[in-house]
Design an enzyme around this catalytic site. Sequence first.
Site, mmCIF file in Angstrom:
data_model
loop_
_atom_site.group_PDB
_atom_site.id
_atom_site.type_symbol
_atom_site.label_atom_id
_atom_site.label_comp_id
_atom_site.label_asym_id
_atom_site.label_seq_id
_atom_site.Cartn_x
_atom_site.Cartn_y
_atom_site.Cartn_z
ATOM 1 N N HIS A 114 -0.803 5.793 6.811
ATOM 2 C CA HIS A 114 -0.254 5.799 5.460
ATOM 3 C C HIS A 114 0.103 7.232 5.053
ATOM 4 C CE1 HIS A 114 -2.036 1.768 5.212
ATOM 5 N NE2 HIS A 114 -1.192 1.562 4.218
ATOM 6 N N SER A 164 0.801 -1.228 0.000
ATOM 7 C CA SER A 164 0.000 0.000 0.000
ATOM 8 C C SER A 164 0.832 1.275 0.000
ATOM 9 C CB SER A 164 -0.930 -0.002 1.222
ATOM 10 O OG SER A 164 -0.186 -0.181 2.422
#
Length: 267
Positions: free
Chosen positions: A248, A41
């Site tokens: 993230h 990711s």
Amino acid sequence: MRRSRLATLALTLASSLGFTLALATPAQAAPADRYVALGDSYASGVGADSYTSESGSCLRSTNAYPALYNTNIRPASYRSVACSGATTADVINSQLSALSSTTTLVSVTVGGNDVGFANIMTTCVLQGESQCVAAVQAAEDKARTELPGKLANVYNGIKSRAPSARVVVVGYPVFYQLGTVCVGLSATSRAKINEGINLLDDITRTAATSAGFKFADVRSIFVGHQLCSYGEKWLHALNYLNLTVSYHPTAAGQSGGYYPVFRSVAG
């Protein structure tokens, strides 16, 4: 004689002018690289928004560092098969097929899911300090014993399928700036999480170097932009409305952090 000297002077001036114009004209040749991006990711761009429809649940963003490299450098060809949630096994089984003998540049970010990034953060948020420290310690033990071999398998697979490619292994940012006033996890939990990420990066760097690959270390550039820092945050904090993006990089983290480091190492 005079006409000869004038002719010589004219030729010299013409030659000099042509040389000057040639220097002033920018080169138009496009980069010849055939670039393939692999990984999880952090490589697909989860948290950076602007996901491509073709990527589905892999959540590949046009703001991810591989896509930014494609936009700015314009290699001869580009393909990203990076996918949210990917482990080293997923890269081997589902992504290496994108490589070929004509591939000249490969990037890969992987390893975090093999040691349970997501589960660790869930434990730390929901179960408290002692369970958090224990979860990170267990992941560190697993990383030391299992991750070098798993990464070696990925890197050997890259070499086998793209033997002429230069390969850049891209690491992970450390999540927290320590020593600041910060709500949420305890200082002990934050320090332990940072310790685990540093270990993961160090193991990855060693494995990459052993394989003859370059390592793009993003830890330094994220300093001042981490969670609990006072600067612009380049990482998403826990987001209860969209858990997937939690921890993230934001679009700014990809463009201001990941991309320049990768660009510098990739050439």
